[in-house]
Write a protein that holds these residues in place. Structure first.
Motif, PDB file in Angstrom:
ATOM      1  N   ARG A  74      65.691  78.960  -1.452  1.00 27.13           N
ATOM      2  CA  ARG A  74      66.096  77.779  -0.693  1.00 27.13           C
ATOM      3  C   ARG A  74      65.063  76.667  -0.874  1.00 27.13           C
ATOM      4  O   ARG A  74      63.911  76.801  -0.447  1.00 27.13           O
ATOM      5  CB  ARG A  74      66.277  78.119   0.784  1.00 27.13           C
ATOM      6  CG  ARG A  74      67.160  79.328   1.034  1.00 27.13           C
ATOM      7  CD  ARG A  74      67.444  79.521   2.497  1.00 27.13           C
ATOM      8  NE  ARG A  74      68.393  78.530   2.971  1.00 27.13           N
ATOM      9  CZ  ARG A  74      68.681  78.340   4.257  1.00 27.13           C
ATOM     10  NH1 ARG A  74      68.069  79.053   5.185  1.00 27.13           N
ATOM     11  NH2 ARG A  74      69.571  77.435   4.609  1.00 27.13           N
ATOM     12  N   ILE A  75      65.495  75.571  -1.494  1.00 28.46           N
ATOM     13  CA  ILE A  75      64.606  74.466  -1.834  1.00 28.46           C
ATOM     14  C   ILE A  75      65.176  73.177  -1.258  1.00 28.46           C
ATOM     15  O   ILE A  75      66.370  72.895  -1.399  1.00 28.46           O
ATOM     16  CB  ILE A  75      64.447  74.339  -3.370  1.00 28.46           C
ATOM     17  CG1 ILE A  75      63.877  75.637  -3.954  1.00 28.46           C
ATOM     18  CG2 ILE A  75      63.569  73.155  -3.727  1.00 28.46           C
ATOM     19  CD1 ILE A  75      63.816  75.640  -5.463  1.00 28.46           C
ATOM     20  N   MET A  76      64.316  72.387  -0.626  1.00 24.90           N
ATOM     21  CA  MET A  76      64.713  71.095  -0.060  1.00 24.90           C
ATOM     22  C   MET A  76      63.916  69.976  -0.707  1.00 24.90           C
ATOM     23  O   MET A  76      62.677  70.039  -0.774  1.00 24.90           O
ATOM     24  CB  MET A  76      64.497  71.068   1.459  1.00 24.90           C
ATOM     25  CG  MET A  76      64.794  69.709   2.101  1.00 24.90           C
ATOM     26  SD  MET A  76      64.507  69.682   3.886  1.00 24.90           S
ATOM     27  CE  MET A  76      65.862  70.689   4.459  1.00 24.90           C
ATOM     28  N   LEU A  77      64.608  68.957  -1.190  1.00 23.91           N
ATOM     29  CA  LEU A  77      63.960  67.780  -1.747  1.00 23.91           C
ATOM     30  C   LEU A  77      63.916  66.715  -0.670  1.00 23.91           C
ATOM     31  O   LEU A  77      64.936  66.122  -0.304  1.00 23.91           O
ATOM     32  CB  LEU A  77      64.728  67.277  -2.969  1.00 23.91           C
ATOM     33  CG  LEU A  77      64.966  68.282  -4.099  1.00 23.91           C
ATOM     34  CD1 LEU A  77      65.601  67.597  -5.296  1.00 23.91           C
ATOM     35  CD2 LEU A  77      63.675  68.982  -4.501  1.00 23.91           C
ATOM     36  N   THR A  78      62.737  66.477  -0.150  1.00 24.18           N
ATOM     37  CA  THR A  78      62.528  65.468   0.883  1.00 24.18           C
ATOM     38  C   THR A  78      61.036  65.192   0.977  1.00 24.18           C
ATOM     39  O   THR A  78      60.226  65.819   0.288  1.00 24.18           O
ATOM     40  CB  THR A  78      63.081  65.935   2.245  1.00 24.18           C
ATOM     41  OG1 THR A  78      63.012  64.857   3.190  1.00 24.18           O
ATOM     42  CG2 THR A  78      62.297  67.106   2.781  1.00 24.18           C
ATOM     43  N   ARG A  79      60.672  64.276   1.824  1.00 24.93           N
ATOM     44  CA  ARG A  79      59.261  63.928   1.975  1.00 24.93           C
ATOM     45  C   ARG A  79      58.588  64.931   2.907  1.00 24.93           C
ATOM     46  O   ARG A  79      59.031  65.140   4.039  1.00 24.93           O
ATOM     47  CB  ARG A  79      59.118  62.523   2.539  1.00 24.93           C
ATOM     48  CG  ARG A  79      57.671  62.099   2.744  1.00 24.93           C
ATOM     49  CD  ARG A  79      57.575  60.723   3.365  1.00 24.93           C
ATOM     50  NE  ARG A  79      58.079  59.694   2.471  1.00 24.93           N
ATOM     51  CZ  ARG A  79      58.150  58.405   2.812  1.00 24.93           C
ATOM     52  NH1 ARG A  79      57.755  58.025   4.011  1.00 24.93           N
ATOM     53  NH2 ARG A  79      58.622  57.516   1.962  1.00 24.93           N
ATOM     54  N   ALA A  80      57.506  65.563   2.439  1.00 29.75           N
ATOM     55  CA  ALA A  80      56.823  66.581   3.231  1.00 29.75           C
ATOM     56  C   ALA A  80      56.164  65.983   4.461  1.00 29.75           C
ATOM     57  O   ALA A  80      56.016  66.666   5.484  1.00 29.75           O
ATOM     58  CB  ALA A  80      55.776  67.302   2.371  1.00 29.75           C
ATOM     59  N   SER A  81      55.746  64.705   4.411  1.00 26.59           N
ATOM     60  CA  SER A  81      55.083  64.099   5.568  1.00 26.59           C
ATOM     61  C   SER A  81      56.038  63.913   6.743  1.00 26.59           C
ATOM     62  O   SER A  81      55.596  63.720   7.878  1.00 26.59           O
ATOM     63  CB  SER A  81      54.481  62.743   5.167  1.00 26.59           C
ATOM     64  OG  SER A  81      55.496  61.865   4.694  1.00 26.59           O
ATOM     65  N   ASP A  82      57.355  63.979   6.486  1.00 20.63           N
ATOM     66  CA  ASP A  82      58.313  63.856   7.581  1.00 20.63           C
ATOM     67  C   ASP A  82      58.434  65.136   8.382  1.00 20.63           C
ATOM     68  O   ASP A  82      59.102  65.173   9.409  1.00 20.63           O
ATOM     69  CB  ASP A  82      59.696  63.468   7.032  1.00 20.63           C
ATOM     70  CG  ASP A  82      59.680  62.087   6.402  1.00 20.63           C
ATOM     71  OD1 ASP A  82      58.777  61.297   6.760  1.00 20.63           O
ATOM     72  OD2 ASP A  82      60.552  61.808   5.562  1.00 20.63           O
ATOM     73  N   HIS A  83      57.818  66.224   7.930  1.00 19.69           N
ATOM     74  CA  HIS A  83      57.894  67.520   8.589  1.00 19.69           C
ATOM     75  C   HIS A  83      56.485  68.062   8.780  1.00 19.69           C
ATOM     76  O   HIS A  83      55.547  67.684   8.077  1.00 19.69           O
ATOM     77  CB  HIS A  83      58.761  68.489   7.774  1.00 19.69           C
ATOM     78  CG  HIS A  83      60.083  67.894   7.381  1.00 19.69           C
ATOM     79  ND1 HIS A  83      61.127  67.756   8.271  1.00 19.69           N
ATOM     80  CD2 HIS A  83      60.527  67.386   6.197  1.00 19.69           C
ATOM     81  CE1 HIS A  83      62.162  67.197   7.653  1.00 19.69           C
ATOM     82  NE2 HIS A  83      61.820  66.957   6.402  1.00 19.69           N
ATOM     83  N   LYS A  84      56.339  68.976   9.717  1.00 19.72           N
ATOM     84  CA  LYS A  84      55.017  69.467  10.077  1.00 19.72           C
ATOM     85  C   LYS A  84      54.472  70.476   9.075  1.00 19.72           C
ATOM     86  O   LYS A  84      53.274  70.725   9.057  1.00 19.72           O
ATOM     87  CB  LYS A  84      55.071  70.088  11.477  1.00 19.72           C
ATOM     88  CG  LYS A  84      55.403  69.087  12.576  1.00 19.72           C
ATOM     89  CD  LYS A  84      55.405  69.760  13.935  1.00 19.72           C
ATOM     90  CE  LYS A  84      55.722  68.746  15.033  1.00 19.72           C
ATOM     91  NZ  LYS A  84      55.745  69.368  16.379  1.00 19.72           N
ATOM     92  N   GLU A 113      69.639  77.648  -3.555  1.00 20.28           N
ATOM     93  CA  GLU A 113      70.295  76.895  -2.495  1.00 20.28           C
ATOM     94  C   GLU A 113      69.522  75.592  -2.328  1.00 20.28           C
ATOM     95  O   GLU A 113      68.396  75.591  -1.841  1.00 20.28           O
ATOM     96  CB  GLU A 113      70.321  77.686  -1.185  1.00 20.28           C
ATOM     97  CG  GLU A 113      71.112  78.984  -1.275  1.00 20.28           C
ATOM     98  CD  GLU A 113      71.165  79.703   0.051  1.00 20.28           C
ATOM     99  OE1 GLU A 113      70.984  79.038   1.094  1.00 20.28           O
ATOM    100  OE2 GLU A 113      71.388  80.930   0.040  1.00 20.28           O
ATOM    101  N   LEU A 114      70.129  74.481  -2.744  1.00 16.53           N
ATOM    102  CA  LEU A 114      69.442  73.191  -2.821  1.00 16.53           C
ATOM    103  C   LEU A 114      69.922  72.265  -1.720  1.00 16.53           C
ATOM    104  O   LEU A 114      71.123  72.168  -1.450  1.00 16.53           O
ATOM    105  CB  LEU A 114      69.690  72.546  -4.179  1.00 16.53           C
ATOM    106  CG  LEU A 114      68.993  71.207  -4.444  1.00 16.53           C
ATOM    107  CD1 LEU A 114      67.485  71.387  -4.462  1.00 16.53           C
ATOM    108  CD2 LEU A 114      69.489  70.600  -5.752  1.00 16.53           C
ATOM    109  N   CYS A 115      68.963  71.596  -1.080  1.00 24.60           N
ATOM    110  CA  CYS A 115      69.268  70.613  -0.033  1.00 24.60           C
ATOM    111  C   CYS A 115      68.545  69.314  -0.355  1.00 24.60           C
ATOM    112  O   CYS A 115      67.331  69.315  -0.606  1.00 24.60           O
ATOM    113  CB  CYS A 115      68.843  71.129   1.340  1.00 24.60           C
ATOM    114  SG  CYS A 115      69.071  69.935   2.687  1.00 24.60           S
ATOM    115  N   LEU A 116      69.289  68.211  -0.341  1.00 15.76           N
ATOM    116  CA  LEU A 116      68.713  66.873  -0.504  1.00 15.76           C
ATOM    117  C   LEU A 116      68.811  66.173   0.839  1.00 15.76           C
ATOM    118  O   LEU A 116      69.910  65.844   1.304  1.00 15.76           O
ATOM    119  CB  LEU A 116      69.464  66.078  -1.576  1.00 15.76           C
ATOM    120  CG  LEU A 116      69.093  66.340  -3.038  1.00 15.76           C
ATOM    121  CD1 LEU A 116      69.519  67.739  -3.464  1.00 15.76           C
ATOM    122  CD2 LEU A 116      69.718  65.302  -3.953  1.00 15.76           C
TER     123      LEU A 116
END
Length: 490
Positions: A74-84, A113-116
């Motif tokens: 499970r991989i999510m492409l997003t900005r890591a600074s938006d999450h803890k 399993e990809l999430c954008l």
């Protein structure tokens, strides 16, 4: 004789001892396959199942977790600074090319399993899409989810050359884009499709040739036009359908012969529905406008769950379980009376099990409601249902408390076998409100009138244990008549 017996028992002793020996296995002796199965169960918890935690336990666990490619899928492409942390809802957060390449390497060419997730305008960069293209990871994508307030920026990305032969689950929120076209043309194994449909974007997918599509969930707002309705009804093997925040006009018809489960959320349906195989109907803040002259006929319906909804006449001869929640006469004045009328008419609704929760229905209406359910076998009354003495007298078939030398009459629900009652959320009014006294006396009176219950439970508050009321009933049936009268009057 003594010697031969000792010889016989000594011969059997090793076999008997072998049965009682418990073989102790050290956890270090587990093969990596066993660790992989255990780790997969652990990471199914999207909030606490962090595979990076397993990597810090010991060397053996670190090696086993490295080879368990499923826990890294499970991989999510997003900005890591938006999450803890580097984990968010079970996904590994990647916002740089190096992190994404490392995450893809840990999957070991397995399914992805990809999430954008677009939380801001510049959350996902086009360079991450290029990494997926270079590694041909799109061939391994099994589930795809697009989410976020700025998900419309997806239409600016280039997905040219992407093919999705392994894709089975899709959740898309933005309007039509190049990715939509790729899913429509290159995902033949698609089984689950969730779309956010908008009346002004004319998102009309041709899913008539989707033999594998069994789950279709569509949310949006406004009136579902002809194109959207055709899209909903066209999958040939659709099993589960969910509609959210729609209006379906009186001139429309929902005809899905293969459908088995339908969920309506904030949806009003004025047209007809042809659902011959429907087994489960769930309504949440929804409305179905069907009249006695033109009722909704559901011959295969087994489970009917209603929450804060209104409906017209429904004919369901095979109904087994009816669950009602948040039906208040003050708020749903148009729902209570038709419901009572339906249940008192033969052939409409005749469930075997009834669940009633958080519904302010007067006891007189509830008695009428239950009086037509001659086949009802189980009643489960949950929290915040104010019952008065009138209800328990109808349940008992006589006036309470039962007077000496009197015989109860025929109660409501004569086929009832199980009765569960929760007293949580009920104000303690000593004159009319529910108390422990009336349920116990009603159970005893039914037993004396030859309508005994196999199960009778009561719970005084949330989290408390359920207490049986059958002990009083057994005492009632086994004691002498003079003792019976004294027990009941007390």
């Amino acid at each position: 004789m003594h010697r031969s017996r000792n010889k016989y028992t000594s011969r059997l002793r090793p076999r008997n001892q072998a049965k009682n020996i418990e073989k102790k296995v050290n956890v270090q002796d587990f093969p990596d396959e066993v660790f992989s199965i255990i780790f997969e169960f652990y990471t199914e918890d999207i909030y606490w199942g962090n595979p990076w935690t397993l990597m810090h336990v010991c060397r053996q666990w670190r090696l086993a977790a490295t080879h368990a490619r499923k826990i890294w899928s499970r991989i999510m492409l997003t900005r890591a600074s938006d999450h803890k942390s580097r984990r968010y809802r079970g996904y590994e957060v990647c916002d740089t090319e190096r992190q994404l390449r490392g995450a893809l390497a840990r999957t070991a060419e397995g399914p992805i399993e990809l999430c954008l997730r677009f939380d801001t305008e510049d959350t996902v960069s086009n360079s991450l899409i290029e990494v997926l293209r270079d590694a041909k990871a799109y061939l391994r994508i099994r589930a795809l989810s697009i989410d976020g307030l700025f998900a419309t920026r997806l239409q600016h990305f280039d997905f040219n050359g992407f093919t999705l032969p392994s894709l089975k689950r899709v959740t898309l929120s933005p309007p039509s884009s190049d990715l939509h076209e790729r899913i429509r043309t290159t995902a033949p194994r698609l089984q689950f499709l969730e779309l956010f449909w908008y009346e002004d974007n004319h998102l009309n997918w041709d899913v008539s040739n989707r033999e594998n599509l069994t789950d279709f969930h569509i949310k949006g707002y406004g009136t579902l036009n002809d194109g959207g309705l055709k899209m909903v009804c066209s999958p040939p093997r659709l099993v589960n359908l969910s509609l959210g925040a729609f209006k379906i006009g009186i001139d429309k018809t929902i005809s899905i012969p293969s459908l088995q489960s339908l969920r309506l959320m904030s949806t009003s349906i004025q047209g007809n529905m042809d659902l011959p195989r429907l087994k489960v109907l769930i309504m949440e803040e929804s409305m179905i406008f069907s009249t006695e002259e033109n009722p909704l006929t559901l011959p295969s319906l087994i489970t009917f769950n209603v929450t804060d909804s209104m409906w017209g006449y429904i004919v369901a001869p095979s109904l087994h379980t009816l669950s009602i929640a948040q039906i208040h006469k003050s708020r749903n004045s148009g729902a209570v009376e038709p419901l009572v009328e339906q249940l008192t008419k033969p052939g409409c609704l005749s469930p075997r099990i009834l669940h009633l929760d958080d519904s302010l229905i007067e006891s007189n209406l509830l008695v009428r409601f239950l009086n037509g359910l001659h086949l009802l076998e189980e009643i489960d009354i949950g929290n915040n249902v104010p019952l008065t003495k009138v209800f328990f007298e109808a349940l008992a078939g006589c006036s309470l408390p039962l007077k000496a030398q009197s015989e109860p009459g025929k109660p409501i629900c004569p086929s009832l076998k199980s009765f569960k009652l929760s007293l949580h959320g009920i104000r303690n009014d000593p004159t009319q409100s529910i108390t422990m006294k009336w349920p116990r006396l009603a159970v005893q009176a039914r037993a004396k009138g030859q309508y005994p219950l196999a199960e009778a439970l009561v719970c005084q508050r949330t989290g408390a244990q359920w207490m049986t009321m059958l002990s009083q009933m057994i005492t009632f049936c086994c004691s002498s008549s003079s003792t019976l009268d004294r027990d009941v009057m007390s």
